[in-house]
Every structure is written in C-alpha cells, then in structure tokens.
Design an enzyme around this catalytic site. Structure first.
Site, PDB file in Angstrom:
ATOM      1  N   GLN A 123     -24.526  16.991  13.317  1.00  0.00           N
ATOM      2  CA  GLN A 123     -24.626  16.885  11.861  1.00  0.00           C
ATOM      3  C   GLN A 123     -25.098  18.205  11.281  1.00  0.00           C
ATOM      4  O   GLN A 123     -26.222  18.641  11.543  1.00  0.00           O
ATOM      5  CB  GLN A 123     -25.606  15.761  11.499  1.00  0.00           C
ATOM      6  CG  GLN A 123     -25.810  15.531  10.026  1.00  0.00           C
ATOM      7  CD  GLN A 123     -26.859  14.465   9.765  1.00  0.00           C
ATOM      8  OE1 GLN A 123     -27.872  14.390  10.455  1.00  0.00           O
ATOM      9  NE2 GLN A 123     -26.621  13.623   8.773  1.00  0.00           N
ATOM     10  N   GLY A 124     -24.281  18.865  10.477  1.00  0.00           N
ATOM     11  CA  GLY A 124     -24.624  20.147   9.874  1.00  0.00           C
ATOM     12  C   GLY A 124     -25.101  19.984   8.447  1.00  0.00           C
ATOM     13  O   GLY A 124     -24.341  20.252   7.505  1.00  0.00           O
ATOM     14  N   TYR A 125     -26.331  19.539   8.273  1.00  0.00           N
ATOM     15  CA  TYR A 125     -26.894  19.343   6.935  1.00  0.00           C
ATOM     16  C   TYR A 125     -27.977  20.378   6.626  1.00  0.00           C
ATOM     17  O   TYR A 125     -27.830  21.204   5.744  1.00  0.00           O
ATOM     18  CB  TYR A 125     -27.487  17.934   6.806  1.00  0.00           C
ATOM     19  CG  TYR A 125     -26.501  16.847   6.475  1.00  0.00           C
ATOM     20  CD1 TYR A 125     -25.131  17.032   6.632  1.00  0.00           C
ATOM     21  CD2 TYR A 125     -26.929  15.608   6.025  1.00  0.00           C
ATOM     22  CE1 TYR A 125     -24.224  16.027   6.339  1.00  0.00           C
ATOM     23  CE2 TYR A 125     -26.038  14.594   5.716  1.00  0.00           C
ATOM     24  CZ  TYR A 125     -24.684  14.805   5.878  1.00  0.00           C
ATOM     25  OH  TYR A 125     -23.800  13.806   5.583  1.00  0.00           O
ATOM     26  N   SER A 126     -29.105  20.338   7.351  1.00  0.00           N
ATOM     27  CA  SER A 126     -30.267  21.173   7.028  1.00  0.00           C
ATOM     28  C   SER A 126     -29.964  22.658   7.179  1.00  0.00           C
ATOM     29  O   SER A 126     -29.166  23.065   8.026  1.00  0.00           O
ATOM     30  CB  SER A 126     -31.453  20.802   7.927  1.00  0.00           C
ATOM     31  OG  SER A 126     -31.880  19.485   7.685  1.00  0.00           O
ATOM     32  N   SER A 158     -29.143  18.693  15.810  1.00  0.00           N
ATOM     33  CA  SER A 158     -29.310  17.994  17.085  1.00  0.00           C
ATOM     34  C   SER A 158     -28.018  17.989  17.889  1.00  0.00           C
ATOM     35  O   SER A 158     -26.945  17.672  17.362  1.00  0.00           O
ATOM     36  CB  SER A 158     -29.774  16.555  16.843  1.00  0.00           C
ATOM     37  OG  SER A 158     -31.021  16.530  16.190  1.00  0.00           O
ATOM     38  N   GLU A 241     -27.922   6.087   8.539  1.00  0.00           N
ATOM     39  CA  GLU A 241     -28.888   6.562   9.525  1.00  0.00           C
ATOM     40  C   GLU A 241     -30.107   5.650   9.594  1.00  0.00           C
ATOM     41  O   GLU A 241     -30.741   5.527  10.641  1.00  0.00           O
ATOM     42  CB  GLU A 241     -29.328   7.989   9.173  1.00  0.00           C
ATOM     43  CG  GLU A 241     -30.276   8.624  10.168  1.00  0.00           C
ATOM     44  CD  GLU A 241     -30.641  10.037   9.795  1.00  0.00           C
ATOM     45  OE1 GLU A 241     -31.027  10.809  10.688  1.00  0.00           O
ATOM     46  OE2 GLU A 241     -30.536  10.403   8.602  1.00  0.00           O
ATOM     47  N   SER A 354     -38.242  14.558   4.835  1.00  0.00           N
ATOM     48  CA  SER A 354     -39.688  14.715   4.956  1.00  0.00           C
ATOM     49  C   SER A 354     -40.430  13.727   4.060  1.00  0.00           C
ATOM     50  O   SER A 354     -39.882  13.206   3.080  1.00  0.00           O
ATOM     51  CB  SER A 354     -40.099  16.141   4.595  1.00  0.00           C
ATOM     52  OG  SER A 354     -39.918  16.364   3.204  1.00  0.00           O
ATOM     53  N   ASN A 355     -41.706  13.482   4.387  1.00  0.00           N
ATOM     54  CA  ASN A 355     -42.525  12.595   3.572  1.00  0.00           C
ATOM     55  C   ASN A 355     -42.520  13.003   2.106  1.00  0.00           C
ATOM     56  O   ASN A 355     -42.431  12.163   1.203  1.00  0.00           O
ATOM     57  CB  ASN A 355     -43.969  12.602   4.090  1.00  0.00           C
ATOM     58  CG  ASN A 355     -44.184  11.658   5.255  1.00  0.00           C
ATOM     59  OD1 ASN A 355     -43.237  11.038   5.741  1.00  0.00           O
ATOM     60  ND2 ASN A 355     -45.415  11.552   5.716  1.00  0.00           N
ATOM     61  N   GLU A 356     -42.641  14.318   1.868  1.00  0.00           N
ATOM     62  CA  GLU A 356     -42.738  14.796   0.494  1.00  0.00           C
ATOM     63  C   GLU A 356     -41.478  14.452  -0.308  1.00  0.00           C
ATOM     64  O   GLU A 356     -41.559  14.005  -1.461  1.00  0.00           O
ATOM     65  CB  GLU A 356     -42.977  16.314   0.489  1.00  0.00           C
ATOM     66  CG  GLU A 356     -44.333  16.736   1.029  1.00  0.00           C
ATOM     67  CD  GLU A 356     -44.405  16.711   2.547  1.00  0.00           C
ATOM     68  OE1 GLU A 356     -45.520  16.865   3.085  1.00  0.00           O
ATOM     69  OE2 GLU A 356     -43.355  16.523   3.200  1.00  0.00           O
TER      70      GLU A 356
END
Length: 375
Positions: A123-126, A158, A241, A354-356
C-alpha cells in the site's frame, strides 16, 4: 452458526499439521520475516480450500460469508494460532476496494491472483510529509500517452520488498491541494524507476520500507475509480482495513493478556493486579464496541475503534514491562515475546492513522468542533 464454527475449527485442526504444524504462532507483529515462504505456501493451501477470502462475493472468488460468519472465521483462525498472513493487504484491503470501486476489467484481471495468493500487494499511501494526513500527499502521476508516470516517495510501506504490485495514492491534477486531485493507481513493482529501501525497526526486523518512484509507469486504465476520485477510494480502503478481521486480532490480544496474567501471578505489587484487572475490562469493552458497531458506516465509528484497540495494546506492552521488572531490560540472543510486544506496540497508535488524526476527525467531523489550525 455453530455448524460453521465447528467446520472451520475442524478444518484448521486437521490442516495445521504435518508440514504446516510448525507454523503456528509465526509471523506476528515484529516477526514478519519468520518462515515467509512456508507461510505463503500455507495461504495458498488455505485458498485452494476456499478459506482465503471468505467475505468476498462468490462471483469474485470468495465464499460470500455473512458478517457474522466472517467474524467466526477470523476468531477461529486466531484461536488456532494459525500463522499471520502475508496476503493481508491484497485480500483485506485492495480486493474489497476493487470490488467496490474497480472496473469489471480490473476485477477480472486482479481479483483471481489475489484470491489464489499468487499476487502480493503493498500500500503506497504514507509519505515523509504525509503520514496520517493523507491529504498532504505530494507524489505525482502525470499522464504521458497511454501511461501514468510517477515521481515521489512513499514511506512505511509494509512488505514492499516482496510485493509484485502497489496501490498508490498520487496527485494527478497539477496545482491541486489537499484531498482534491488525488487518484488511486495500480502500479507494478518490478520495473525501472522503483527503488525499495528497507527501514530497520526497533524490533530489529524490516517489514517497513521506503519506496522511491522516479519515472515508474503504469497503464492509463489502472486507476481505481475516476481520476481525481482517489480520496473517496482511499477512505473506502481504510474502512475495509478496520473491518471484521479486528475481531480475530482481539483473540490474539486475549491470549497475550491471559499469558501475562499467569506471569504476574507471583507478583505481590497491588498496582500490577489493578492494571491486570483494568486491562481485562478494557478488552471486554473493546469487543463489545466492535460487535455493536460491526458494519456501521457512521462517521467516527472506525476512528473510535482504532483509538480503543491501539491505546489498549500499547498499554499492555507497558504492563508487560512492569510485570517483568529489571529482567525485561536485558536481552540474551534477541528479544523475547514481551520485549517485542512492548517495542512494536509503540507503533500501534501511529500506523493506520495516528491518535492525533483520529481525534481530529472525531472532533471536527462528528462533534462539529472548530477545525485545528493548519499551515
């Protein structure tokens, strides 16, 4: 439903034997390198028996299982301590995305290979400047004749080092900003113009990678959805996901908690006993929330679920170190299971959103609070 549960439980007991018996428990977080080839062979065996994509429609190569049956399958798979899957990104993320948004031609071309575990995906996201904030994606794809030409960098990708294909979120409209002008492209990994660099993790393994696109190409028709519709497609993928597979994940959490509880039995610290009790209550709340909201597309549901399990699991890693005491600070020939849990669970509140970011989504889109100031 009892018959379905008994059937999958019996099949797993019978088939996790012989050449596959030694795979039980292998390949979990921080251990993705373990017996990779053998786990791949196991998944192909699973697929041949029709147990690979249980939630996919039958016409696309799945079993057409109901939501309840999918939960049962993932729970029994986890209870059998079956090995972690190497095809998760294809079967649980891209496959459902293609079924929901892909063209009939894309479905015919890619779904059979995913279902048979012949094609592995990443997966090429971040990106370095766009982690959980996917709207800040800067990787570009420019249409040149019949090909999209990609330039940019992805990070925390990943299994990119073993994947044959990548589904990439890229900016296809020059001058566009935020969630406008993005497209989801299907890109072959084995070509000039793509470089994969492993990232060494705290656990010593390298599941994550940096991926550099420098003139890599993919065909004009390998856009999922319409060009410029990538944000909607990407949000659909992220919803998949956080689907029913998380119920199986919680079975693994329960096993970890039970084992840690046994380890803490000889500890006289009342703080440890209290935190064990809180962890047990937290796990019950997590399961109740997951079952109550199963299949619920309401805004905020997926974000709350991510916050609940990620924070709980990170706290379990911290509790494990408290139970171990000074012994947990020492390694002899490599990390033990509790040290690995502690180190890898630090990432739980970061990856997958992320949590934020999750809290911002809940605050702004669900509660209607003022938007956080942005540059």
């Amino acid at each position: 439903m009892a018959d379905f549960r008994a059937r999958i439980r019996s099949w797993l007991a019978e088939n996790l034997s012989g050449e596959f018996a030694s795979l039980r428990g292998l390949g979990g977080p921080g251990r993705e390198h373990e017996a990779f080839g053998e786990r791949l062979a196991w998944e192909r065996h699973l697929a041949a028996a029709g147990w690979a994509c249980v939630g996919w429609p039958v016409e696309h190569g799945g079993r057409g299982a109901t939501l309840t049956e999918q939960v049962v399958f993932h729970e029994e798979y986890a209870r059998a301590d079956a090995p972690a899957k190497v095809s998760h990104l294809g079967q649980e993320l891209l496959g459902p995305t293609l079924i929901a948004f892909g063209t009939p031609e894309q479905q015919r071309r890619f779904l059979p290979g995913i279902a048979a575990v012949e094609d592995l995906w990443c997966q090429g996201y971040s990106e370095p400047g766009a982690g959980s904030d996917l709207a800040a994606v800067a990787t570009t794809a420019t249409l040149e004749g019949d090909d999209w030409v990609l330039r940019g960098q992805k990070v925390w990708t990943s299994l990119a080092h073993v994947a044959g294909w990548c589904f990439v979120l890229a900016r296809t409209e020059p001058g566009s900003r935020r969630h406008h002008g993005l497209s989801c492209l299907l890109v072959p990994m084995d070509q000039p113009g793509i470089e994969v660099r492993p990232i060494r993790q705290l656990t010593g393994t390298s599941e994550f990678n940096e991926v550099f696109f420098d003139g890599a190409r993919t065909a004009r028709d390998l856009v999922v959805g319409e060009p410029g519709d990538g944000w909607r497609v990407a949000m659909g993928t992220l919803a998949f996901e956080r689907g029913v597979a998380t119920l199986g994940q919680q079975v693994g959490f329960r096993r970890e908690l039970e084992t840690l509880t046994e380890l803490a039995a000889s500890c006289d610290d009342p703080l440890v006993a209290e935190r064990i009790d809180r962890a047990w209550v937290g796990l019950e709340v997590m399961r109740a929330h997951a079952i109550r909201t199963l299949g619920d597309p309401a805004p905020g549901v997926a974000e709350v679920s991510k916050l609940v399990w990620a924070n709980w699991h990170r706290s379990l890693g911290e509790l494990a170190m408290l139970v171990r005491g000074a012994v947990g600070l020492v390694t002899e020939g490599g990390l033990d299971e509790w040290q690995r849990l502690y180190l890898f669970s630090r990432a739980d509140t970061i990856y997958g959103g992320s949590n934020e970011i999750q809290r911002n989504i809940i605050a702004e889109r669900v509660l209607g609070l003022p938007r956080e100031a942005r540059p």
